[in-house]
Write an enzyme that holds these catalytic residues in place. Sequence first.
Site, PDB file in Angstrom:
ATOM      1  CG  HIS A   1      14.480 -12.917   5.317  1.00  0.00           C
ATOM      2  ND1 HIS A   1      15.001 -11.638   5.395  1.00  0.00           N
ATOM      3  CD2 HIS A   1      15.254 -13.566   4.411  1.00  0.00           C
ATOM      4  CE1 HIS A   1      16.035 -11.540   4.573  1.00  0.00           C
ATOM      5  NE2 HIS A   1      16.203 -12.690   3.949  1.00  0.00           N
TER       6      HIS A   1
ATOM      7  CG  HIS B   1      15.967 -10.452  -0.258  1.00  0.00           C
ATOM      8  ND1 HIS B   1      17.064 -10.908  -0.929  1.00  0.00           N
ATOM      9  CD2 HIS B   1      16.071 -10.971   1.000  1.00  0.00           C
ATOM     10  CE1 HIS B   1      17.795 -11.681  -0.128  1.00  0.00           C
ATOM     11  NE2 HIS B   1      17.200 -11.742   1.049  1.00  0.00           N
TER      12      HIS B   1
ATOM     13  CG  ASP C   1       0.218   4.731  14.111  1.00  0.00           C
ATOM     14  OD1 ASP C   1       0.142   5.344  15.191  1.00  0.00           O
ATOM     15  OD2 ASP C   1      -0.412   5.077  13.088  1.00  0.00           O
TER      16      ASP C   1
ATOM     17  CG  HIS D   1      20.452 -10.375   4.191  1.00  0.00           C
ATOM     18  ND1 HIS D   1      20.608 -11.479   4.975  1.00  0.00           N
ATOM     19  CD2 HIS D   1      19.527 -10.718   3.262  1.00  0.00           C
ATOM     20  CE1 HIS D   1      19.843 -12.456   4.527  1.00  0.00           C
ATOM     21  NE2 HIS D   1      19.172 -12.005   3.492  1.00  0.00           N
TER      22      HIS D   1
ATOM     23  CE1 TYR E   1      -6.059   4.175  15.233  1.00  0.00           C
ATOM     24  CE2 TYR E   1      -5.895   1.782  15.262  1.00  0.00           C
ATOM     25  CZ  TYR E   1      -6.045   2.974  14.567  1.00  0.00           C
ATOM     26  OH  TYR E   1      -6.180   2.940  13.214  1.00  0.00           O
TER      27      TYR E   1
HETATM   28 ZN   LIG Z   1      17.642 -13.075   2.543  1.00  0.00          ZN
END
Ligand SMILES: [Zn+2]
Length: 239
Positions: free
Chosen positions: A96, A98, A121, A176, A234
Amino acid sequence: MMLKELREKVYEANMDLPKHGLVVFTWGNASELDRESGLFVIKPSGVDYEDLSPESMVVCDLDGNVVEGDLNPSSDTATHAYLYRKWGEEIGGVVHTHSSWAVSWAQAGREIPSYGTTHADYFYGPVPCMRGLTEAEIEEAYELNTGKVIVEGFTGGTGQASIDPVAVPGCLVRNHGPFSWGKDAAAAVYHAVVLEEVAKMAAHTEMLKPAVEPAPQYLLDKHYLRKHGPNAYYGQGNH
Ligand SMILES: [Zn+2]
């Protein structure tokens, strides 16, 4: 896998986030699951990247409880734990961040359309934008419910078609930012980088041509399916 080895891998994955320009301050976290023990390793909460070490990584169980480590785990641990509880057979790493371009789309509440082959891709379809959490969901268990909103969005809980989290290894959570995943933490980091690039390119594409259409499906199919799936050709055949 020994947890010592996993701590090293998760440490490296976390250090790759600022290296790729996805994270400023401490705004990001990577984790990886060890299926054998049912534990995962995640970054500690609020520690500067220069002060991180493999030893400072925190080991948690799938309920998000700390099993090993002196520091508190990332505040987003409950989101990671929920994704592993639901998808742990298919995914082994979660990231995660930002990162700015992905957050921009999340703040606009928009999925990222597939405008070209860079996107295709790695993401077989638009990068979806999950619904925002309700006030009650935020107050009750914010991080856990963030995980639930992601899984709900992929399983068609909001009435849309379901999405395969392996074919679309990331999403935006409204207002978010981006979450991504992959077979391990390194793959989740890779997908976080691709997601950010794709978000940037799509925003630029719309600046140049506001009414642009997604790329034709046959082109998107070609690009995704030559890298993934039973007839992939590929690269060197090792992924
Ligand atoms: Zn966050």
